[in-house]
Design a protein around this motif. Structure first.
Motif, PDB file in Angstrom:
ATOM      1  N   HIS A   6       0.834  -1.200   0.000  1.00 26.25           N
ATOM      2  CA  HIS A   6       0.000   0.000   0.000  1.00 26.25           C
ATOM      3  C   HIS A   6       0.868   1.249   0.000  1.00 26.25           C
ATOM      4  O   HIS A   6       2.094   1.181   0.120  1.00 26.25           O
ATOM      5  CB  HIS A   6      -0.916   0.011   1.224  1.00 26.25           C
ATOM      6  CG  HIS A   6      -1.824  -1.173   1.286  1.00 26.25           C
ATOM      7  ND1 HIS A   6      -2.675  -1.509   0.255  1.00 26.25           N
ATOM      8  CD2 HIS A   6      -2.017  -2.108   2.248  1.00 26.25           C
ATOM      9  CE1 HIS A   6      -3.357  -2.602   0.581  1.00 26.25           C
ATOM     10  NE2 HIS A   6      -2.965  -2.978   1.783  1.00 26.25           N
ATOM     11  N   THR A  83     -11.475  -1.311   6.624  1.00 18.92           N
ATOM     12  CA  THR A  83     -10.758  -2.573   6.471  1.00 18.92           C
ATOM     13  C   THR A  83     -11.280  -3.643   7.425  1.00 18.92           C
ATOM     14  O   THR A  83     -11.395  -4.816   7.051  1.00 18.92           O
ATOM     15  CB  THR A  83      -9.245  -2.360   6.694  1.00 18.92           C
ATOM     16  OG1 THR A  83      -8.793  -1.334   5.821  1.00 18.92           O
ATOM     17  CG2 THR A  83      -8.471  -3.641   6.390  1.00 18.92           C
ATOM     18  N   GLU A  84     -11.613  -3.264   8.656  1.00 20.84           N
ATOM     19  CA  GLU A  84     -12.179  -4.261   9.573  1.00 20.84           C
ATOM     20  C   GLU A  84     -13.476  -4.821   9.015  1.00 20.84           C
ATOM     21  O   GLU A  84     -13.731  -6.033   9.091  1.00 20.84           O
ATOM     22  CB  GLU A  84     -12.438  -3.668  10.958  1.00 20.84           C
ATOM     23  CG  GLU A  84     -12.945  -4.728  11.933  1.00 20.84           C
ATOM     24  CD  GLU A  84     -13.567  -4.187  13.219  1.00 20.84           C
ATOM     25  OE1 GLU A  84     -13.871  -5.008  14.098  1.00 20.84           O
ATOM     26  OE2 GLU A  84     -13.765  -2.958  13.332  1.00 20.84           O
ATOM     27  N   ILE A  86     -14.336  -5.058   5.873  1.00 23.91           N
ATOM     28  CA  ILE A  86     -14.008  -5.953   4.751  1.00 23.91           C
ATOM     29  C   ILE A  86     -13.716  -7.362   5.259  1.00 23.91           C
ATOM     30  O   ILE A  86     -14.252  -8.356   4.758  1.00 23.91           O
ATOM     31  CB  ILE A  86     -12.796  -5.416   3.953  1.00 23.91           C
ATOM     32  CG1 ILE A  86     -13.169  -4.134   3.217  1.00 23.91           C
ATOM     33  CG2 ILE A  86     -12.293  -6.475   2.965  1.00 23.91           C
ATOM     34  CD1 ILE A  86     -11.980  -3.417   2.596  1.00 23.91           C
ATOM     35  N   TYR A  87     -12.869  -7.459   6.281  1.00 21.70           N
ATOM     36  CA  TYR A  87     -12.466  -8.778   6.776  1.00 21.70           C
ATOM     37  C   TYR A  87     -13.611  -9.487   7.495  1.00 21.70           C
ATOM     38  O   TYR A  87     -13.748 -10.719   7.390  1.00 21.70           O
ATOM     39  CB  TYR A  87     -11.244  -8.638   7.676  1.00 21.70           C
ATOM     40  CG  TYR A  87      -9.967  -8.541   6.865  1.00 21.70           C
ATOM     41  CD1 TYR A  87      -9.164  -9.653   6.663  1.00 21.70           C
ATOM     42  CD2 TYR A  87      -9.596  -7.344   6.265  1.00 21.70           C
ATOM     43  CE1 TYR A  87      -8.018  -9.578   5.891  1.00 21.70           C
ATOM     44  CE2 TYR A  87      -8.458  -7.252   5.493  1.00 21.70           C
ATOM     45  CZ  TYR A  87      -7.666  -8.374   5.305  1.00 21.70           C
ATOM     46  OH  TYR A  87      -6.538  -8.302   4.532  1.00 21.70           O
ATOM     47  N   PHE A 104      -8.459  -2.227  -4.993  1.00 21.46           N
ATOM     48  CA  PHE A 104      -7.812  -2.337  -3.687  1.00 21.46           C
ATOM     49  C   PHE A 104      -7.519  -3.803  -3.357  1.00 21.46           C
ATOM     50  O   PHE A 104      -8.412  -4.656  -3.388  1.00 21.46           O
ATOM     51  CB  PHE A 104      -8.755  -1.733  -2.648  1.00 21.46           C
ATOM     52  CG  PHE A 104      -8.208  -1.607  -1.256  1.00 21.46           C
ATOM     53  CD1 PHE A 104      -6.934  -1.120  -1.017  1.00 21.46           C
ATOM     54  CD2 PHE A 104      -9.000  -1.944  -0.173  1.00 21.46           C
ATOM     55  CE1 PHE A 104      -6.450  -0.983   0.275  1.00 21.46           C
ATOM     56  CE2 PHE A 104      -8.534  -1.807   1.120  1.00 21.46           C
ATOM     57  CZ  PHE A 104      -7.255  -1.326   1.349  1.00 21.46           C
ATOM     58  N   GLU A 106      -6.882  -5.437  -0.643  1.00 19.05           N
ATOM     59  CA  GLU A 106      -7.367  -6.078   0.585  1.00 19.05           C
ATOM     60  C   GLU A 106      -8.657  -6.867   0.362  1.00 19.05           C
ATOM     61  O   GLU A 106      -8.987  -7.733   1.171  1.00 19.05           O
ATOM     62  CB  GLU A 106      -7.579  -5.042   1.697  1.00 19.05           C
ATOM     63  CG  GLU A 106      -6.300  -4.409   2.211  1.00 19.05           C
ATOM     64  CD  GLU A 106      -5.312  -5.421   2.793  1.00 19.05           C
ATOM     65  OE1 GLU A 106      -5.752  -6.378   3.465  1.00 19.05           O
ATOM     66  OE2 GLU A 106      -4.099  -5.247   2.568  1.00 19.05           O
ATOM     67  N   TYR A 107      -9.399  -6.580  -0.715  1.00 14.55           N
ATOM     68  CA  TYR A 107     -10.587  -7.390  -1.001  1.00 14.55           C
ATOM     69  C   TYR A 107     -10.175  -8.842  -1.234  1.00 14.55           C
ATOM     70  O   TYR A 107     -10.705  -9.765  -0.615  1.00 14.55           O
ATOM     71  CB  TYR A 107     -11.336  -6.887  -2.241  1.00 14.55           C
ATOM     72  CG  TYR A 107     -11.658  -5.416  -2.289  1.00 14.55           C
ATOM     73  CD1 TYR A 107     -11.882  -4.690  -1.125  1.00 14.55           C
ATOM     74  CD2 TYR A 107     -11.739  -4.742  -3.508  1.00 14.55           C
ATOM     75  CE1 TYR A 107     -12.179  -3.332  -1.185  1.00 14.55           C
ATOM     76  CE2 TYR A 107     -12.032  -3.396  -3.575  1.00 14.55           C
ATOM     77  CZ  TYR A 107     -12.248  -2.686  -2.424  1.00 14.55           C
ATOM     78  OH  TYR A 107     -12.534  -1.357  -2.484  1.00 14.55           O
ATOM     79  N   GLY A 110      -8.427 -10.457   1.899  1.00  9.37           N
ATOM     80  CA  GLY A 110      -9.412 -10.841   2.907  1.00  9.37           C
ATOM     81  C   GLY A 110     -10.193 -12.076   2.498  1.00  9.37           C
ATOM     82  O   GLY A 110     -10.482 -12.951   3.316  1.00  9.37           O
ATOM     83  N   ASP A 178     -17.701  -0.663  -2.401  1.00  6.55           N
ATOM     84  CA  ASP A 178     -16.857   0.169  -1.549  1.00  6.55           C
ATOM     85  C   ASP A 178     -17.003   1.621  -1.995  1.00  6.55           C
ATOM     86  O   ASP A 178     -16.515   2.003  -3.058  1.00  6.55           O
ATOM     87  CB  ASP A 178     -15.396  -0.284  -1.670  1.00  6.55           C
ATOM     88  CG  ASP A 178     -14.472   0.470  -0.717  1.00  6.55           C
ATOM     89  OD1 ASP A 178     -14.871   1.511  -0.185  1.00  6.55           O
ATOM     90  OD2 ASP A 178     -13.335  -0.003  -0.510  1.00  6.55           O
ATOM     91  N   THR A 180     -15.829   4.230  -0.279  1.00  8.54           N
ATOM     92  CA  THR A 180     -14.908   4.965   0.577  1.00  8.54           C
ATOM     93  C   THR A 180     -14.599   6.365   0.041  1.00  8.54           C
ATOM     94  O   THR A 180     -14.408   7.303   0.809  1.00  8.54           O
ATOM     95  CB  THR A 180     -13.586   4.170   0.722  1.00  8.54           C
ATOM     96  OG1 THR A 180     -13.872   2.915   1.345  1.00  8.54           O
ATOM     97  CG2 THR A 180     -12.587   4.916   1.562  1.00  8.54           C
ATOM     98  N   ARG A 219      -9.167   5.628  12.390  1.00  9.80           N
ATOM     99  CA  ARG A 219      -9.620   4.274  12.104  1.00  9.80           C
ATOM    100  C   ARG A 219     -11.117   4.123  12.352  1.00  9.80           C
ATOM    101  O   ARG A 219     -11.558   3.413  13.257  1.00  9.80           O
ATOM    102  CB  ARG A 219      -8.846   3.215  12.915  1.00  9.80           C
ATOM    103  CG  ARG A 219      -7.340   3.256  12.815  1.00  9.80           C
ATOM    104  CD  ARG A 219      -6.825   3.324  11.389  1.00  9.80           C
ATOM    105  NE  ARG A 219      -7.367   2.255  10.542  1.00  9.80           N
ATOM    106  CZ  ARG A 219      -7.758   2.439   9.285  1.00  9.80           C
ATOM    107  NH1 ARG A 219      -7.709   3.632   8.727  1.00  9.80           N
ATOM    108  NH2 ARG A 219      -8.229   1.427   8.597  1.00  9.80           N
TER     109      ARG A 219
END
Length: 356
Positions: A6, A83-84, A86-87, A104, A106-107, A110, A178, A180, A219
């Motif tokens: 990232h 992010t939390e 997402i997971y 992104f 992290e998709y 995760g 997403d 965001t 966060r």
């Protein structure tokens, strides 16, 4: 620590290149440079509140978000950043997920950490990374959920997803969006699917405070859905007290700051035009259109790594090497849109390195 690829890794980069982290201008991180008025006061109030545990149900926080986006509090799932969420979501959905790339990372990370089968679809770069609806229809039986970032990271282009939502609903699949970066979009209300949350349990939306409100260290993010089964599963996995008292306290103020929201939107509408115009005067690059606070660029004569190193060494500028996004190669970089002064420093540096 594993390098997750990232941006915003200023400390690490400063150490490698023997720089003072405070001297580096971070264009790798897509954060609003404007600061909420009264932020210090709100933080001090949060400090007082931190002597007690946060409300485990986040009632006040969910109510504040509810008023901000006009969605019932019971459909809001707060998280320690998006992010939390997402997971947690990846633990709570069926086994086959399709992801629109480049996007992104992290998709997919995760999904794979939770043993989901991942199907990667490609966005059409020749058409500003548009979604091919026919391809979705042709492959509809191969996935249970479809993940789309809108506006998309790394290219920043917003899409109208209403036809895609129709396809998903008609086939009883789940659409995960997403949003965001949606607050940066000029006509946010036209493109956001938040208005459909209460009508369609086939829809899940991710939002965050991190980007638009310029508070990545806070966060704070949240998920939106009227799907009771998914809500139940997420809360079954969710750890208690993942959101701190500072985030809860600031939610009393930041969502009500209409002037900050209006000024930020106006700033980015104007600054996008300025940045795109200036960057397109450089003949050796291709600049993609954007609707948000970052710009994707394809280099013709240099690699992403080369220009990243040159900008850092000569001008203390850190950009995002976008070559690790699925579907992109070593010619791609992504830059944030920051303050006018910082943007001018970046443009000047790029023109000197790449030529007008």
């Amino acid at each position: 620590m594993k390098d997750l690829g990232h941006g915003a890794n200023v400390e690490q980069i400063a150490n490698i290149y023997n720089k003072n982290p405070k001297d580096i201008i971070d264009f790798s991180s897509n954060i609003n440079p404007k600061i909420i008025k009264g932020l210090e006061t709100y933080i001090l109030e949060g400090l007082q509140e931190s002597r007690s545990y946060p409300d485990i149900n986040y009632t006040n926080l969910r109510n504040n978000i509810s008023k901000y986006i006009d969605i019932k509090p019971e459909f809001i799932i707060p998280g320690n950043g998006a992010t939390e969420i997402i997971y947690l979501l990846m633990k709570s959905i069926d086994k086959r997920i399709a992801i629109m790339n480049p996007t992104f990372s992290e998709y997919e990370r995760g999904a794979r950490l939770n043993n989901l089968e991942v199907i990667n679809f490609s966005l059409d770069e020749s058409n500003e990374f548009e979604i091919n609806l026919n391809k979705i229809k042709e492959n509809i039986d191969k996935f249970d959920s479809l993940f789309v970032c809108n506006p998309n990271n790394p290219n920043g282009k917003v899409k109208n997803l209403e036809k895609l939502l129709e396809i998903i609903v008609d086939n009883n699949k789940l659409l995960i969006v997403d949003e965001t970066f949606m607050e940066f979009v000029e006509q946010e209300e036209k493109y956001s699917l938040v208005k459909y949350i209460e009508s369609y349990p086939n829809l899940f939306i991710l939002k965050a405070v991190t980007k638009f409100f310029g508070l990545p260290g806070l966060r704070l993010g949240y998920g939106l859905t009227s799907n009771k089964e998914i809500i139940k599963k997420i809360y079954n996995y969710k750890e208690p007290w993942t959101i701190n008292s500072f985030a809860d306290t600031l939610s009393n103020y930041i969502f009500k700051d209409k002037k900050y929201i209006k000024d930020s939107k106006k700033y980015y509408i104007d600054e996008r035009k300025f940045m795109i115009s200036e960057l397109r005067s450089i003949n050796s690059i291709q600049v993609h259109d954007t609707d948000t606070n970052f710009i994707l660029i394809r280099l013709n004569n240099k690699s992403a790594k080369e220009i990243k190193v040159e900008l850092l060494r000569r001008y203390n500028i850190l950009i995002r090497d976008a070559s690790n996004f699925i579907g992109l190669d070593d010619r791609y970089i992504r830059i944030a849109i920051k303050s006018r002064k910082e943007n001018e420093i970046l443009i000047s540096g790029m023109k000197k390195i790449l030529g007008d």
